[in-house]
Design a protein around this motif. Structure first.
Motif, short mmCIF file in Angstrom:
data_model
loop_
_atom_site.label_atom_id
_atom_site.label_comp_id
_atom_site.label_asym_id
_atom_site.label_seq_id
_atom_site.Cartn_x
_atom_site.Cartn_y
_atom_site.Cartn_z
N ARG A 1 0.83 -1.21 0.00
CA ARG A 1 0.00 0.00 0.00
C ARG A 1 0.86 1.26 0.00
O ARG A 1 1.92 1.31 0.62
CB ARG A 1 -0.89 0.00 1.24
CG ARG A 1 -1.91 1.14 1.26
CD ARG A 1 -2.70 1.15 2.56
NE ARG A 1 -1.92 1.70 3.65
CZ ARG A 1 -1.54 1.03 4.74
NH1 ARG A 1 -1.86 -0.24 4.87
NH2 ARG A 1 -0.83 1.60 5.68
N PHE B 1 -3.13 4.07 -3.06
CA PHE B 1 -3.29 2.86 -3.86
C PHE B 1 -2.93 1.65 -3.01
O PHE B 1 -2.07 1.73 -2.13
CB PHE B 1 -2.38 2.88 -5.10
CG PHE B 1 -2.66 4.00 -6.06
CD1 PHE B 1 -3.84 4.00 -6.79
CD2 PHE B 1 -1.77 5.04 -6.22
CE1 PHE B 1 -4.11 5.03 -7.68
CE2 PHE B 1 -2.03 6.07 -7.09
CZ PHE B 1 -3.21 6.07 -7.82
N THR C 1 -1.98 -2.80 -7.45
CA THR C 1 -2.38 -1.77 -8.41
C THR C 1 -1.37 -1.71 -9.56
O THR C 1 -0.17 -1.58 -9.34
CB THR C 1 -2.43 -0.39 -7.73
OG1 THR C 1 -3.40 -0.42 -6.69
CG2 THR C 1 -2.80 0.69 -8.74
N GLU D 1 -1.94 6.55 -12.52
CA GLU D 1 -1.47 6.33 -11.16
C GLU D 1 -0.13 7.02 -10.92
O GLU D 1 0.10 7.59 -9.84
CB GLU D 1 -1.35 4.84 -10.86
CG GLU D 1 -2.66 4.12 -10.69
CD GLU D 1 -3.34 3.79 -12.01
OE1 GLU D 1 -2.68 3.91 -13.07
OE2 GLU D 1 -4.52 3.42 -11.99
N HIS E 1 -8.94 6.90 -10.57
CA HIS E 1 -9.98 6.04 -10.01
C HIS E 1 -11.00 5.59 -11.06
O HIS E 1 -12.03 5.02 -10.71
CB HIS E 1 -10.70 6.76 -8.88
CG HIS E 1 -9.85 6.91 -7.66
ND1 HIS E 1 -10.16 7.79 -6.65
CD2 HIS E 1 -8.70 6.30 -7.29
CE1 HIS E 1 -9.24 7.72 -5.70
NE2 HIS E 1 -8.35 6.83 -6.08
N ASP F 1 -11.96 3.57 -14.82
CA ASP F 1 -11.57 2.42 -15.64
C ASP F 1 -11.65 2.72 -17.12
O ASP F 1 -11.05 2.00 -17.93
CB ASP F 1 -12.47 1.23 -15.32
CG ASP F 1 -12.33 0.78 -13.88
OD1 ASP F 1 -11.19 0.51 -13.46
OD2 ASP F 1 -13.35 0.70 -13.17
N PRO G 1 -12.99 -3.43 -10.09
CA PRO G 1 -12.39 -3.90 -8.84
C PRO G 1 -13.19 -5.06 -8.26
O PRO G 1 -14.40 -5.15 -8.46
CB PRO G 1 -12.44 -2.66 -7.93
CG PRO G 1 -13.56 -1.84 -8.50
CD PRO G 1 -13.53 -2.07 -9.97
N ARG H 1 -7.27 -6.17 -5.20
CA ARG H 1 -7.87 -5.30 -6.21
C ARG H 1 -9.12 -4.60 -5.70
O ARG H 1 -10.23 -4.85 -6.13
CB ARG H 1 -8.16 -6.10 -7.49
CG ARG H 1 -7.98 -5.25 -8.74
CD ARG H 1 -8.10 -6.04 -10.00
NE ARG H 1 -9.46 -6.42 -10.30
CZ ARG H 1 -9.93 -7.65 -10.27
NH1 ARG H 1 -9.12 -8.64 -9.93
NH2 ARG H 1 -11.18 -7.92 -10.57
N ARG I 1 -11.06 -0.84 -4.62
CA ARG I 1 -11.13 0.61 -4.85
C ARG I 1 -12.01 1.18 -3.76
O ARG I 1 -13.08 0.65 -3.47
CB ARG I 1 -11.70 0.93 -6.23
CG ARG I 1 -11.79 2.45 -6.52
CD ARG I 1 -12.32 2.70 -7.92
NE ARG I 1 -11.40 2.19 -8.92
CZ ARG I 1 -11.77 1.74 -10.10
NH1 ARG I 1 -13.04 1.72 -10.44
NH2 ARG I 1 -10.88 1.29 -10.95
#
Length: 624
Positions: free
Chosen positions: A45, A157, A161, A167, A386, A388, A418, A439, A441
């Protein structure tokens, strides 16, 4: 008599896939510079260590004002303010906005002290040292508060990720110079055959020579899967040469791939070489194309022999090898670049121009994809980090209704919804729980908004304080100690000290903590026989807010305030004083139709295993 042999016992394709999947190709985590992190996968993380933006930022060109000075302003009766200075992006304000004054600002500039709103330049008229303001604005209008994009202490994150430009952009905004990532498996790519010539070299077709397609194509596929390709020179169909090449690369790589020389022909000797150097697990798979596939180990290193024909080689690689490389590199399985979904929420759009709307994806209880808007504005990096993909919204579109079918253009082939989408309260204990769920969010929107969104049917879970969400199913929770985080020498020992003294304060934006403080102020007001609002007005900075559970404490630690609203765990981590005001239950509530979703089950399991498997922070007790 020919010494040619035939495959007599072909392996079932699923068995062959499992054999390759069982190879341990993963190594230890490594730290890489952010400039080299694109395409890599986070190993752990990453939290925000600062607010983004780190200051109240003007979202428009115009004039910074006090909103109260524009009350009643309009085209016919503008408010005239004295212009006392100007500030542009990258400058420190040298003027302060007071009663009846304004400061000219450009987009991205620091909002000067005293101002709480920005008037668009289009709604003003400059006249010498004064400006006519032809519209009223409200507090916070056209201003992005410090930490509104990402707040210090917030989970940026989680592990797993995949780092794309989106990102990387957010990590850069947070000031990260390097990041911990999963290693890329080193994969040797060895093309075999007398007939092969490297591209760029002279080819003799009359001698049956062909360019080496597999060496380049498989190496590209290795890189696309997340591995590091080590391309070897072409090796002839000679037992000694093949053995020497395999031994060399087995000693330096995590996986050795060859193409060619695996069939049952007289000159195809790889099966014997592999058997001599290690072991053959499977030679021949019941699949077309790809029957000659060879699976085993060379000197202890995983090995796969691909067929020589390029179509066969790439088909076997995609079906058997790519998933193993992707898994070792932490990359998700591939998906198609476009996804059909239905809108999970209603969206009004009436700007009269085409738009690419960033959206996130989540699967509902039936496994159908729902799309939800992820848009904080052009200045917010999380709008893309955040999301897709995007939905193309035509200029003539006025409304997208919940349930409307939409086509989502994914940002890449690796994008998948996610496994767990959560919303609600931000909390350091929650971040540790989410680390146990692959995975995920999570959108920190506060308890009230989190409950509203869960009721609307988009997220899988909501994390809330206060009452449970109607129609939801509680998974578990914890209790956190909350109160005032203060500078050690501030002289703040109680909530009453803030009301009666001159200590400055920083509050939270909409959240369960803010609600708890409001209740405590109400109790103090009742004890004193006063109105709640009057007591709140006695706290210098009660209306000064910041996002994130660490936001106020960070302001205190930086010397910008004497005290702030926060948690005991935050106070101890930042070496600040703490005045306890109570314990607050935090509940994790799942959407009733998602309790069997794998990601939700993983979170429920993490809650059940706490505190043994989850770090217990100061001031936290398990069970709500």
């Amino acid at each position: 008599m020919s010494d040619r042999t035939e495959f007599l016992d072909l392996t079932d394709p699923e068995v062959a896939k499992e054999a390759v999947a069982d190879f341990d190709l993963a190594g230890d985590a490594e730290t890489v510079p952010l400039a080299e992190a694109d395409g890599r996968v986070l190993a752990e993380r990453v939290d925000a260590t600062m607010d983004v933006p780190g200051f109240d930022r003007a979202s428009m060109d115009g004039y910074a004002v006090r909103a109260r000075d524009t009350v009643g302003a309009g085209e016919a009766d503008p408010a005239t303010l004295d212009v006392v200075g100007a500030v542009h992006a990258g400058e420190k304000p040298d003027a302060e906005v007071g009663e009846g004054t304004a400061v000219e600002v450009s987009t991205g500039a620091v909002v000067p002290p005293g101002a709480d709103a920005v008037v668009k330049v289009e709604r003003t008229e400059r006249r010498g040292d004064a400006v006519d303001v032809r519209t009223a604005v409200t507090p916070g209008e056209n201003v992005m508060p410090a930490g509104d994009d990402v707040a210090a202490g917030e989970r940026a994150f989680g592990p797993g990720t995949v780092l794309t430009s989106r990102e990387v952009g957010l990590l850069a905004a947070l000031g990260h110079e390097e990041v911990p990532v999963r290693p890329r498996p080193r994969v040797a790519v060895v093309s075999t055959g007398e007939e092969l010539v490297a591209p760029g070299e002279q080819l003799n077709p009359e001698a049956g020579q062909i360019y080496d397609v597999n060496g380049r194509a498989i190496a590209a596929a290795v890189r696309d899967a997340g591995g590091e390709a080590v391309v070897a020179p072409q090796v002839p169909d000679d037992r000694d040469a093949l053995a020497a090449a395999l031994e060399e690369y087995a000693g330096t790589c995590d996986l050795v791939l060859t193409s060619g020389s695996t069939s049952a022909g007289a000159v195809d000797v790889l099966g014997d070489v592999v058997a001599d150097l290690g072991e053959v697990h499977h030679h021949g798979v019941a699949i077309k194309p790809g029957k000659p596939t060879l699976i085993g180990r060379v000197a202890g290193t995983p090995y796969v022999g691909l067929p020589g024909y390029p179509v066969s080689a790439q088909s076997v690689f995609r079906a058997f090898v790519a998933p193993a490389i992707r898994a070792a590199a932490g990359r998700p399985p591939l998906e198609t670049p476009e996804r059909q979904a239905t809108m999970g929420t209603r969206l009004r759009y009436d700007e009269g121009r085409d738009r690419l709307l960033p959206v996130g994806l989540v699967t509902n209880g039936d496994g159908d994809a729902l799309a939800y808007p992820v848009d904080k504005g052009s200045g917010a990096t999380t709008s893309l980090a955040h999301a897709d993909g995007v939905i193309e919204v035509a200029a003539e579109t006025v409304m997208l209704e919940a349930g409307d079918a939409v086509d989502v253009r994914l940002f890449g082939t690796e994008v998948r919804p996610p496994r767990l989408l959560g919303v609600g309260e931000d909390d350091p204990t929650l971040w540790r729980l989410l680390d146990a769920v692959d995975r995920t969010r999570y959108l920190s929107v506060g308890s009230t908004e989190g409950a509203r969104r869960l009721d609307g049917g988009v997220p899988d879970v909501a994390v809330v304080t206060g009452d449970d969400v109607p129609g939801g199913e509680r998974l578990g929770g914890w209790t956190r100690e909350w109160g005032l985080v203060a500078a050690p020498d501030a002289g703040v020992d109680s909530l009453a000290d803030l009301v009666d003294g001159d200590a400055t304060f920083v509050n939270r934006s909409a959240s369960g903590l803010r609600d708890a403080l409001s209740d405590a102020v109400g109790d103090l007001a009742a004890e004193r026989g006063k109105d709640r609002a009057a007591v709140a007005d006695g706290i210098a900075g009660y209306d000064r807010v910041t996002r994130g559970h660490e936001g106020p404490a960070r302001r205190v630690a930086d010397g910008d305030a004497d005290a702030g609203l926060g948690l005991r765990s935050t106070a101890e981590r930042l070496d600040l004083a703490f005045v306890s005001l109570g314990d607050q239950p935090v509940r994790v509530v799942a959407s009733a139709d998602r309790v069997e979703k794998p990601g939700v089950r993983d979170l429920a399991t993490a809650l059940e295993r706490a505190p043994e498997a989850v770090e217990t922070l100061p001031g936290v007790s398990w069970g709500e």
